[in-house]
Scaffold this motif. Structure first.
Motif, mmCIF file in Angstrom:
data_model
loop_
_atom_site.group_PDB
_atom_site.id
_atom_site.type_symbol
_atom_site.label_atom_id
_atom_site.label_comp_id
_atom_site.label_asym_id
_atom_site.label_seq_id
_atom_site.Cartn_x
_atom_site.Cartn_y
_atom_site.Cartn_z
ATOM 1 N N VAL A 247 0.849 -1.192 0.000
ATOM 2 C CA VAL A 247 0.000 0.000 0.000
ATOM 3 C C VAL A 247 0.881 1.238 0.000
ATOM 4 C CG1 VAL A 247 -1.782 1.278 1.247
ATOM 5 C CG2 VAL A 247 -1.800 -1.226 1.255
ATOM 6 N N ALA A 248 0.550 2.214 -0.828
ATOM 7 C CA ALA A 248 1.330 3.451 -0.872
ATOM 8 C C ALA A 248 1.267 4.156 0.471
ATOM 9 C CB ALA A 248 0.801 4.362 -1.973
ATOM 10 N N PRO A 249 2.400 4.633 1.005
ATOM 11 C CA PRO A 249 2.411 5.295 2.318
ATOM 12 C C PRO A 249 1.628 6.596 2.298
ATOM 13 C CG PRO A 249 4.522 5.540 1.216
ATOM 14 C CD PRO A 249 3.728 4.574 0.398
ATOM 15 N N THR A 250 1.007 6.912 3.436
ATOM 16 C CA THR A 250 0.192 8.124 3.558
ATOM 17 C C THR A 250 0.858 9.194 4.400
ATOM 18 O OG1 THR A 250 -0.967 7.149 5.448
ATOM 19 C CG2 THR A 250 -1.949 6.845 3.251
ATOM 20 N N ASN A 251 1.971 8.856 5.055
ATOM 21 C CA ASN A 251 2.664 9.843 5.877
ATOM 22 C C ASN A 251 4.149 9.515 5.896
ATOM 23 O OD1 ASN A 251 3.129 7.892 8.133
ATOM 24 N ND2 ASN A 251 0.889 8.034 8.310
ATOM 25 N N ALA A 252 4.932 10.426 6.436
ATOM 26 C CA ALA A 252 6.384 10.269 6.421
ATOM 27 C C ALA A 252 6.835 9.072 7.236
ATOM 28 C CB ALA A 252 7.040 11.544 6.948
ATOM 29 N N ALA A 253 6.132 8.767 8.324
ATOM 30 C CA ALA A 253 6.534 7.661 9.173
ATOM 31 C C ALA A 253 6.397 6.323 8.452
ATOM 32 C CB ALA A 253 5.694 7.650 10.457
ATOM 33 N N SER A 254 5.267 6.105 7.768
ATOM 34 C CA SER A 254 5.082 4.843 7.049
ATOM 35 C C SER A 254 5.999 4.763 5.834
ATOM 36 C CB SER A 254 3.617 4.684 6.623
ATOM 37 O OG SER A 254 3.228 5.740 5.750
ATOM 38 N N ALA A 255 6.287 5.923 5.256
ATOM 39 C CA ALA A 255 7.199 5.925 4.113
ATOM 40 C C ALA A 255 8.603 5.546 4.532
ATOM 41 C CB ALA A 255 7.201 7.295 3.449
ATOM 42 N N ALA A 256 9.034 6.037 5.686
ATOM 43 C CA ALA A 256 10.388 5.766 6.157
ATOM 44 C C ALA A 256 10.564 4.321 6.597
ATOM 45 C CB ALA A 256 10.729 6.702 7.311
ATOM 46 N N ALA A 257 9.458 3.643 6.903
ATOM 47 C CA ALA A 257 9.534 2.263 7.385
ATOM 48 C C ALA A 257 9.695 1.249 6.250
ATOM 49 C CB ALA A 257 8.283 1.938 8.200
ATOM 50 N N PHE A 258 9.688 1.720 4.998
ATOM 51 C CA PHE A 258 9.737 0.804 3.862
ATOM 52 C C PHE A 258 10.794 1.264 2.865
ATOM 53 C CE2 PHE A 258 8.374 -0.273 -0.483
ATOM 54 C CZ PHE A 258 8.276 -1.646 -0.375
ATOM 55 N N THR A 259 11.532 0.301 2.338
ATOM 56 C CA THR A 259 12.506 0.573 1.283
ATOM 57 C C THR A 259 12.134 -0.254 0.060
ATOM 58 O OG1 THR A 259 14.281 0.986 2.871
ATOM 59 C CG2 THR A 259 14.918 0.483 0.604
ATOM 60 N N PRO A 260 11.888 0.370 -1.097
ATOM 61 C CA PRO A 260 11.551 -0.403 -2.302
ATOM 62 C C PRO A 260 12.614 -1.452 -2.598
ATOM 63 C CG PRO A 260 11.162 1.925 -2.667
ATOM 64 C CD PRO A 260 11.866 1.822 -1.348
ATOM 65 N N ASP A 261 12.152 -2.648 -2.940
ATOM 66 C CA ASP A 261 13.047 -3.750 -3.268
ATOM 67 C C ASP A 261 13.405 -3.670 -4.752
ATOM 68 O OD1 ASP A 261 14.477 -6.060 -3.451
ATOM 69 O OD2 ASP A 261 12.775 -7.421 -3.172
ATOM 70 N N LEU A 262 14.568 -3.090 -5.039
ATOM 71 C CA LEU A 262 15.020 -2.905 -6.412
ATOM 72 C C LEU A 262 16.273 -3.746 -6.658
ATOM 73 C CD1 LEU A 262 14.487 0.948 -6.634
ATOM 74 C CD2 LEU A 262 13.162 -0.796 -7.826
ATOM 75 N N ARG A 263 16.333 -4.398 -7.813
ATOM 76 C CA ARG A 263 17.418 -5.305 -8.129
ATOM 77 C C ARG A 263 18.153 -4.847 -9.398
ATOM 78 N NH1 ARG A 263 15.681 -10.166 -5.586
ATOM 79 N NH2 ARG A 263 14.431 -9.534 -3.779
ATOM 80 N N LYS A 264 19.329 -5.438 -9.625
ATOM 81 C CA LYS A 264 20.123 -5.127 -10.815
ATOM 82 C C LYS A 264 19.936 -6.150 -11.927
ATOM 83 C CE LYS A 264 23.845 -2.466 -8.636
ATOM 84 N NZ LYS A 264 25.327 -2.331 -8.495
ATOM 85 N N THR A 265 19.185 -7.198 -11.682
ATOM 86 C CA THR A 265 18.919 -8.197 -12.718
ATOM 87 C C THR A 265 17.432 -8.509 -12.749
ATOM 88 O OG1 THR A 265 19.300 -10.077 -11.223
ATOM 89 C CG2 THR A 265 21.196 -9.237 -12.480
ATOM 90 N N ASP A 266 16.975 -8.977 -13.894
ATOM 91 C CA ASP A 266 15.562 -9.324 -14.060
ATOM 92 C C ASP A 266 15.466 -10.490 -15.036
ATOM 93 O OD1 ASP A 266 12.642 -8.697 -13.768
ATOM 94 O OD2 ASP A 266 12.838 -8.372 -15.928
ATOM 95 N N ASP A 267 14.803 -11.569 -14.626
ATOM 96 C CA ASP A 267 14.602 -12.734 -15.477
ATOM 97 C C ASP A 267 13.109 -13.016 -15.569
ATOM 98 O OD1 ASP A 267 17.392 -14.217 -16.035
ATOM 99 O OD2 ASP A 267 17.442 -13.307 -14.039
ATOM 100 N N ARG A 268 12.639 -13.200 -16.786
ATOM 101 C CA ARG A 268 11.214 -13.440 -16.992
ATOM 102 C C ARG A 268 11.009 -14.531 -18.034
ATOM 103 N NH1 ARG A 268 8.179 -7.539 -16.881
ATOM 104 N NH2 ARG A 268 9.551 -6.576 -15.325
ATOM 105 N N ALA A 269 10.043 -15.394 -17.746
ATOM 106 C CA ALA A 269 9.581 -16.393 -18.704
ATOM 107 C C ALA A 269 8.086 -16.158 -18.882
ATOM 108 C CB ALA A 269 9.855 -17.805 -18.218
ATOM 109 N N VAL A 270 7.661 -16.027 -20.134
ATOM 110 C CA VAL A 270 6.275 -15.678 -20.428
ATOM 111 C C VAL A 270 5.713 -16.656 -21.442
ATOM 112 C CG1 VAL A 270 4.746 -13.906 -21.385
ATOM 113 C CG2 VAL A 270 6.683 -13.241 -19.949
#
Length: 277
Positions: A247-270
């Protein structure tokens, strides 16, 4: 070449001439898109004129709202040109260019983009039924009001497609993209308060392999694998990028409690089935 025979003027939301791939997945060689297709407009909103000086040459001129936007950020519209030449049924050569002001908070910023691609069918008939090559090279640049940092970007793709028969086809593709200031990268979800964590120049590369089965002209079954890498964390990981609990954060406190999980690789099978009626 024949005599000039027709021209068109159209107004609305139309497929962009930028890029070798169309927004209609079935007509592309692959399901997943390379960087320069993913990061350039799928559509443009505005007015365009098409002129066919001959049956082998098409010219286009556009006035558009902007870089894949329904409305304008600033007073001046964007402009696009496109030239496509088909000297034979086996060769397509295309070039287009874009200029516009696409930074919402900077009316002085100017975006330039040039896209060129060629497609050649090297073999037709017998076995295999067809062998074709395609390559695309793009270069972009954006200035800003301070002039302190430019937005140079460039990318390219190369692909080969073999039609073994009227029903079975394979495609192999490789691509590369560079963005010095991450100007042309896709941002995190619209309205997100998070930003990409690493401002260094972006260098991304990728490759894909596609297997097509066409039991009829109206039905496509496609299996594809794609691997991509980037010099900075860019791809969504299993932890998500929206916010705590998805859920998108609604205030600074909830925003600070989360760090987006971003990676340098991506593998997909479709696996995709497309039925066109």
């Amino acid at each position: 070449s024949g005599k000039p025979n027709r021209h068109y003027v159209e107004l609305g939301i139309m497929p962009s001439p930028i890029g070798i791939e169309t927004y209609i997945t079935q007509e592309n060689w692959g399901y997943l898109k390379p960087y320069i297709t993913e990061l350039t407009p799928y559509y443009l909103a505005g007015v365009r004129g098409q002129l066919f000086p001959s049956d082998k040459l098409k010219l286009e001129a556009w006035l558009v709202n902007g870089w894949q936007t329904y409305g304008q950020w600033h007073e001046g519209p964007g402009a696009v040109y496109a030239v496509e030449w088909r000297p034979t049924e086996r060769i397509v050569v295309h070039n287009d260019g874009y200029v516009g002001r696409d930074q919402k908070l900077d009316a002085s910023a100017v975006r330039l983009w040039s896209d060129s691609f060629a497609q050649v069918q090297l073999w037709k008939g017998g076995f295999p039924k067809s062998l074709a090559l395609a390559t695309s090279i793009d270069v972009g640049y954006e200035t800003n009001s301070t002039g302190s940092t430019d937005g140079l970007a460039a990318g390219g793709t190369a692909a080969t497609r073999i039609e073994w028969s009227s029903q079975w086809m394979t495609t192999l593709r490789a691509d590369l993209f560079y963005d010095r200031t991450q100007t042309f990268l896709s941002a995190l979800p619209a309205g997100s308060i998070y930003t990409l964590p690493d401002p260094r120049p972006f260098v991304g590369s990728g490759g894909s392999a596609t297997l097509d089965f066409w039991p009829s002209p109206w039905l496509v079954m496609r299996l594809e694998y794609m691997h991509r890498t980037s010099s900075v964390p860019y791809f969504s990981g299993s932890g998500g990028i929206t916010g705590p609990g998805g859920v998108a954060p609604t205030n600074a406190a909830s925003a600070a409690a989360f760090t987006p999980d971003l990676r340098k690789t991506d593998d997909r099978a479709v696996f995709n089935v497309t039925l066109r009626l």
